[in-house]
Write an enzyme that holds these catalytic residues in place. Structure first.
Site, PDB file in Angstrom:
ATOM      1  N   LYS A 213     -14.677   4.382   7.287  1.00  0.00           N
ATOM      2  CA  LYS A 213     -14.157   3.295   6.173  1.00  0.00           C
ATOM      3  C   LYS A 213     -13.439   1.849   6.625  1.00  0.00           C
ATOM      4  O   LYS A 213     -12.520   2.200   7.026  1.00  0.00           O
ATOM      5  CB  LYS A 213     -14.177   3.304   4.423  1.00  0.00           C
ATOM      6  CG  LYS A 213     -13.961   2.973   4.009  1.00  0.00           C
ATOM      7  CD  LYS A 213     -13.821   1.471   3.740  1.00  0.00           C
ATOM      8  CE  LYS A 213     -12.291   1.371   2.919  1.00  0.00           C
ATOM      9  NZ  LYS A 213     -12.589  -0.332   3.387  1.00  0.00           N
ATOM     10  N   GLY A 265      -2.653   2.973   7.631  1.00  0.00           N
ATOM     11  CA  GLY A 265      -3.208   0.956   7.093  1.00  0.00           C
ATOM     12  C   GLY A 265      -1.311   1.021   6.602  1.00  0.00           C
ATOM     13  O   GLY A 265      -0.550   1.555   7.211  1.00  0.00           O
ATOM     14  N   GLY A 270      -1.138   4.787   1.811  1.00  0.00           N
ATOM     15  CA  GLY A 270      -1.308   6.168   3.025  1.00  0.00           C
ATOM     16  C   GLY A 270      -0.346   7.175   2.311  1.00  0.00           C
ATOM     17  O   GLY A 270      -0.671   8.843   1.932  1.00  0.00           O
ATOM     18  N   GLU A 287      -1.271   6.731   9.965  1.00  0.00           N
ATOM     19  CA  GLU A 287       0.190   5.229  10.629  1.00  0.00           C
ATOM     20  C   GLU A 287      -0.473   4.846   9.727  1.00  0.00           C
ATOM     21  O   GLU A 287      -1.105   4.231   9.750  1.00  0.00           O
ATOM     22  CB  GLU A 287      -1.590   5.814  12.226  1.00  0.00           C
ATOM     23  CG  GLU A 287      -0.597   4.660  13.760  1.00  0.00           C
ATOM     24  CD  GLU A 287      -0.777   3.120  13.135  1.00  0.00           C
ATOM     25  OE1 GLU A 287       0.343   2.657  12.994  1.00  0.00           O
ATOM     26  OE2 GLU A 287      -1.773   2.719  13.800  1.00  0.00           O
ATOM     27  N   CYS A 321       1.361  -2.814  13.083  1.00  0.00           N
ATOM     28  CA  CYS A 321       1.773  -2.098  13.260  1.00  0.00           C
ATOM     29  C   CYS A 321       3.329  -1.980  13.963  1.00  0.00           C
ATOM     30  O   CYS A 321       4.440  -2.043  13.377  1.00  0.00           O
ATOM     31  CB  CYS A 321       1.712  -1.016  12.173  1.00  0.00           C
ATOM     32  SG  CYS A 321       0.695   0.059  14.093  1.00  0.00           S
ATOM     33  N   GLU A 418       7.890  -4.461   6.092  1.00  0.00           N
ATOM     34  CA  GLU A 418       6.562  -5.789   7.038  1.00  0.00           C
ATOM     35  C   GLU A 418       6.862  -6.629   6.294  1.00  0.00           C
ATOM     36  O   GLU A 418       5.742  -6.693   5.384  1.00  0.00           O
ATOM     37  CB  GLU A 418       6.209  -4.337   6.869  1.00  0.00           C
ATOM     38  CG  GLU A 418       5.032  -4.343   7.795  1.00  0.00           C
ATOM     39  CD  GLU A 418       3.879  -3.241   8.441  1.00  0.00           C
ATOM     40  OE1 GLU A 418       3.443  -2.818   7.692  1.00  0.00           O
ATOM     41  OE2 GLU A 418       4.028  -2.776   9.259  1.00  0.00           O
TER      42      GLU A 418
HETATM   43  P1  NDP Z   1      -4.194  -1.275   3.121  1.00  0.00           P
HETATM   44  O1  NDP Z   1      -3.670   0.377   3.338  1.00  0.00           O
HETATM   45  O2  NDP Z   1      -4.502  -1.786   1.290  1.00  0.00           O
HETATM   46  O3  NDP Z   1      -5.393  -1.159   3.575  1.00  0.00           O
HETATM   47  C1  NDP Z   1      -5.650  -0.108   5.050  1.00  0.00           C
HETATM   48  C2  NDP Z   1      -7.083   0.324   4.833  1.00  0.00           C
HETATM   49  O4  NDP Z   1      -7.137   1.354   3.499  1.00  0.00           O
HETATM   50  C3  NDP Z   1      -8.690  -0.607   4.502  1.00  0.00           C
HETATM   51  O5  NDP Z   1      -9.871  -0.088   4.842  1.00  0.00           O
HETATM   52  C4  NDP Z   1      -8.264  -0.520   2.913  1.00  0.00           C
HETATM   53  O6  NDP Z   1      -9.606  -1.037   2.173  1.00  0.00           O
HETATM   54  C5  NDP Z   1      -8.020   0.781   2.525  1.00  0.00           C
HETATM   55  N1  NDP Z   1      -7.643   1.349   1.094  1.00  0.00           N
HETATM   56  C6  NDP Z   1      -6.933   0.345  -0.064  1.00  0.00           C
HETATM   57  N2  NDP Z   1      -6.425   1.684  -1.184  1.00  0.00           N
HETATM   58  C7  NDP Z   1      -6.949   2.312  -0.446  1.00  0.00           C
HETATM   59  C8  NDP Z   1      -7.188   3.729  -1.029  1.00  0.00           C
HETATM   60  N3  NDP Z   1      -6.817   3.910  -2.854  1.00  0.00           N
HETATM   61  N4  NDP Z   1      -7.519   5.178  -1.132  1.00  0.00           N
HETATM   62  C9  NDP Z   1      -8.279   4.679   0.572  1.00  0.00           C
HETATM   63  N5  NDP Z   1      -7.990   3.415   0.976  1.00  0.00           N
HETATM   64  C10 NDP Z   1      -7.661   2.776   0.599  1.00  0.00           C
HETATM   65  O7  NDP Z   1      -3.770  -2.627   3.813  1.00  0.00           O
HETATM   66  P2  NDP Z   1      -3.745  -4.143   3.449  1.00  0.00           P
HETATM   67  O8  NDP Z   1      -5.304  -4.477   4.022  1.00  0.00           O
HETATM   68  O9  NDP Z   1      -3.824  -3.753   1.722  1.00  0.00           O
HETATM   69  O10 NDP Z   1      -2.738  -4.416   3.710  1.00  0.00           O
HETATM   70  C11 NDP Z   1      -1.335  -4.249   2.903  1.00  0.00           C
HETATM   71  C12 NDP Z   1      -0.270  -4.332   4.093  1.00  0.00           C
HETATM   72  O11 NDP Z   1      -0.065  -3.076   4.563  1.00  0.00           O
HETATM   73  C13 NDP Z   1       0.043  -5.240   4.748  1.00  0.00           C
HETATM   74  O12 NDP Z   1       0.993  -6.682   4.479  1.00  0.00           O
HETATM   75  C14 NDP Z   1       0.853  -4.539   6.136  1.00  0.00           C
HETATM   76  O13 NDP Z   1       2.381  -4.511   5.442  1.00  0.00           O
HETATM   77  C15 NDP Z   1       0.636  -3.295   6.219  1.00  0.00           C
HETATM   78  N6  NDP Z   1      -0.178  -2.791   7.186  1.00  0.00           N
HETATM   79  C16 NDP Z   1      -0.397  -2.006   7.894  1.00  0.00           C
HETATM   80  C17 NDP Z   1      -1.107  -1.833   8.400  1.00  0.00           C
HETATM   81  C18 NDP Z   1      -0.350  -1.127  10.276  1.00  0.00           C
HETATM   82  O14 NDP Z   1      -1.292  -0.008  10.668  1.00  0.00           O
HETATM   83  N7  NDP Z   1       0.266  -0.197   9.565  1.00  0.00           N
HETATM   84  C19 NDP Z   1      -2.665  -2.498   8.779  1.00  0.00           C
HETATM   85  C20 NDP Z   1      -2.649  -2.848   7.886  1.00  0.00           C
HETATM   86  C21 NDP Z   1      -1.540  -3.448   6.762  1.00  0.00           C
HETATM   87  P3  NDP Z   1      -9.565  -2.268   1.472  1.00  0.00           P
HETATM   88  O15 NDP Z   1      -9.145  -3.417   3.051  1.00  0.00           O
HETATM   89  O16 NDP Z   1     -10.689  -2.513   1.526  1.00  0.00           O
HETATM   90  O17 NDP Z   1      -8.929  -2.736   0.922  1.00  0.00           O
END
Ligand code: NDP
Length: 507
Positions: A213, A265, A270, A287, A321, A418
């Site tokens: 996804k 994410g 997480g 992660e 990240c 972050e």
């Molecule tokens: P998310 O954690 O929401 O998104 C990561 C992935 O998870 C996306 O594919 C998202 O889908 C999906 N997702 C969202 N909600 C759910 C759920 N309840 N169950 C399963 N999957 C889900 O990150 P955001 O894009 O909202 O970013 C928010 C903050 O997270 C950023 O500002 C940053 O601080 C942090 N972040 C950290 C990352 C890392 O690599 N450590 C990467 C990205 C973000 P969709 O995109 O469609 O919402």
């Protein structure tokens, strides 16, 4: 040179470039020298108006017929509409992955699986320009990063794991490790293709099948990778790509047919996933976020350290990240280091992601831009001193200038949360012990950097820093053979190397 300068308006806008793009962060014109625009052509990529889900080897619409737009964050131009997978599609994808696992991929000898992975890696190389341009269009990252980092590293992940596929019994994970089954994999928007490769390559090498996804704002390169899977002749159902929003991800990780969940994410999502998976017997790796310290000692070569600081926090607009978002600099050299840093930031070029000279591209989405703005405003309100180089932001799209905060206290939000943007918080220390205490004063534990000429000090620090990765006199280096992952709020499990394989094997 002068002609190049004359081609710009006073704000540094190159003639004939897309409206508002390619303004330099500083003003190279002042030095009597200016870059000519060097845009990469979009022609190599064909973006279709609509994209379907990749399910059981075929592209098709979502069962409910729903779609959502994906936009170019540098211009806010809609690129395409993409199918939004619902629960029925998750069911179909998991069933396809299960069938492929039981009938084809699981029983297939590792040496045969390896051939497909090698083929995917080679096609990625052959189509690398196409991937790089598409990634920059959908994500907003500079083409020089998508071209030189994201795409080559994605191919490297497939090459590396192809090499493991027929040697799993020699990985030190037991005499006959078995695949886990169907992997449900949810990835973020900061490295869309690379995260897909990090997830798919080890899973496939180990004999699992996958339902991936991608993030809502960056689905296009994952779908192009699905096309590559078709091109490589990968058996149907081995890789399935379900585009959609958070609900699609939630439905995937909750699906009873999924044996292993891998997520990259935010820490918040997480934790939700961990709650969903608890008690189900599913394997899980997370992660998550980070707030890494990049520690600069007084004996560090300043020029190299400044490059490492810039790379640490401004690479990929800070959407990383493991970004070195907290600079810990020894007090005696703090002014010298921040002075050089300001000079260097004045030379960074912000603008058109497709311009090969661009260093800082667009922020990936409006919500992310709002978050960066909010946290930066909080930094100012809490008393830190904010600085950015002179920088005209394009009129359209999502942009944020490279920003440095000095006088940051450990209690400030910009030192704790972050930001995931091009924003650096500078703190100082006097002794190595104080550096360790401050570096470890975070809920996260993903990465850290150390800059010093003393090898013994590097080892001393590396033993004490509570971070999954510690870089010494470098930063943001990635290699498929090197495990990557964190502690505490940064998650658990490792990706890459032998350790990463373990997550996809029952030993
Ligand atoms: P998310 O954690 O929401 O998104 C990561 C992935 O998870 C996306 O594919 C998202 O889908 C999906 N997702 C969202 N909600 C759910 C759920 N309840 N169950 C399963 N999957 C889900 O990150 P955001 O894009 O909202 O970013 C928010 C903050 O997270 C950023 O500002 C940053 O601080 C942090 N972040 C950290 C990352 C890392 O690599 N450590 C990467 C990205 C973000 P969709 O995109 O469609 O919402």
């Amino acid at each position: 040179m002068q002609a190049g300068k004359d081609a710009r308006d006073p704000g540094g806008q190159p003639a004939g470039s897309p409206a508002g793009l390619a303004a330099p962060a500083g003003d190279p014109g002042d030095a009597g020298w200016a870059y000519a625009p060097a845009p990469e052509s979009r022609e190599i990529v064909t973006i279709t108006p609509e994209y379907g889900l990749f399910l059981d080897g075929e592209f098709g619409p979502a069962a409910g017929g729903k779609t959502f737009p994906t936009v170019n964050p540098a211009t806010e131009e809609p690129l395409a509409r993409v199918a939004e997978a619902g629960p029925a599609d998750v069911d179909r994808a998991v069933a396809a992955a299960r069938a492929a696992y039981e009938r084809v991929w699981g029983p297939m000898p590792g040496a045969e699986r390896a051939k497909y992975l090698f083929r995917i890696a080679r096609i990625l190389q052959e189509r690398s320009r196409e991937f790089a341009v598409l990634e920059s269009l959908d994500n907003g990252k500079p083409i020089k990063e998508s071209r030189d980092v994201d795409v080559p590293l994605a191919a490297a992940h497939f090459f590396y794991h192809a090499g493991w596929a027929d040697k799993l019994e020699h990985a030190g994970l037991g005499p006959s490790p078995r695949p886990v089954g169907v992997a449900g994999q949810v990835i973020p928007w900061n490295f869309p293709l690379l995260m897909a490769a990090w997830k798919l390559a080890p899973a496939l090498a180990a004999g699992n099948t996958c339902v991936l996804k991608p993030a809502e704002t960056t689905p296009l390169t994952a779908l192009l990778l699905a096309e590559v899977c078709q091109q490589a002749g990968l058996p149907p159902g081995v890789v399935n790509v379900l585009t959609g929003a958070g609900e699609t991800g939630a439905a995937l990780v909750a699906h009873p047919g999924v044996d292993k969940v891998a997520f990259t994410g935010s820490t918040e999502v997480g934790k939700q996933i961990q709650r969903t998976v608890a008690g189900t017997g599913k394997r899980l790796t997370l992660e998550l976020g980070g707030k890494a310290a990049n520690v600069v000692f007084d004996d560090a070569p300043v020029e190299a350290a400044v490059e490492g600081i810039v790379n640490g926090i401004f690479f990929n607009q800070g959407h990383v990240c493991c970004a070195g978002s907290r600079l810990l600099v020894q007090e005696s050299v703090a002014d010298a280091v921040t002075g050089r840093l300001r000079d260097r930031l004045g030379t960074l070029r912000l603008g058109d992601p497709l311009d090969k000279n661009t260093d800082i591209g667009a922020i990936n989405s409006r919500p992310q831009l709002d978050k960066i703005r909010e946290l930066s405003d909080a930094g100012e309100a809490e008393g830190a001193e904010r600085w950015s180089p002179p920088c005209r932001l394009p009129d359209r799209g999502y942009w944020f200038p490279p920003t440095v905060f000095t006088g940051v206290a450990q209690s400030h939000r910009i030192a704790r949360e972050e930001i995931f943007g091009p924003v650096l918080s500078v703190l100082t220390f006097r002794t190595p012990e104080e550096a360790v205490t401050k570096a470890n004063n975070t809920a996260y534990g993903l990465s850290a950097g150390v800059w010093t000429e003393k090898g013994s000090r590097i080892l001393w620090l590396a033993q004490r820093l509570r971070a999954g990765v510690v870089w010494a006199n470098t930063y943001n280096r990635f290699d498929p053979a090197s495990p990557f992952g964190g502690y505490r709020e940064s998650g658990f499990g490792r990706e890459g190397g032998r350790h990463g394989l373990a997550a996809y094997l029952d030993a």
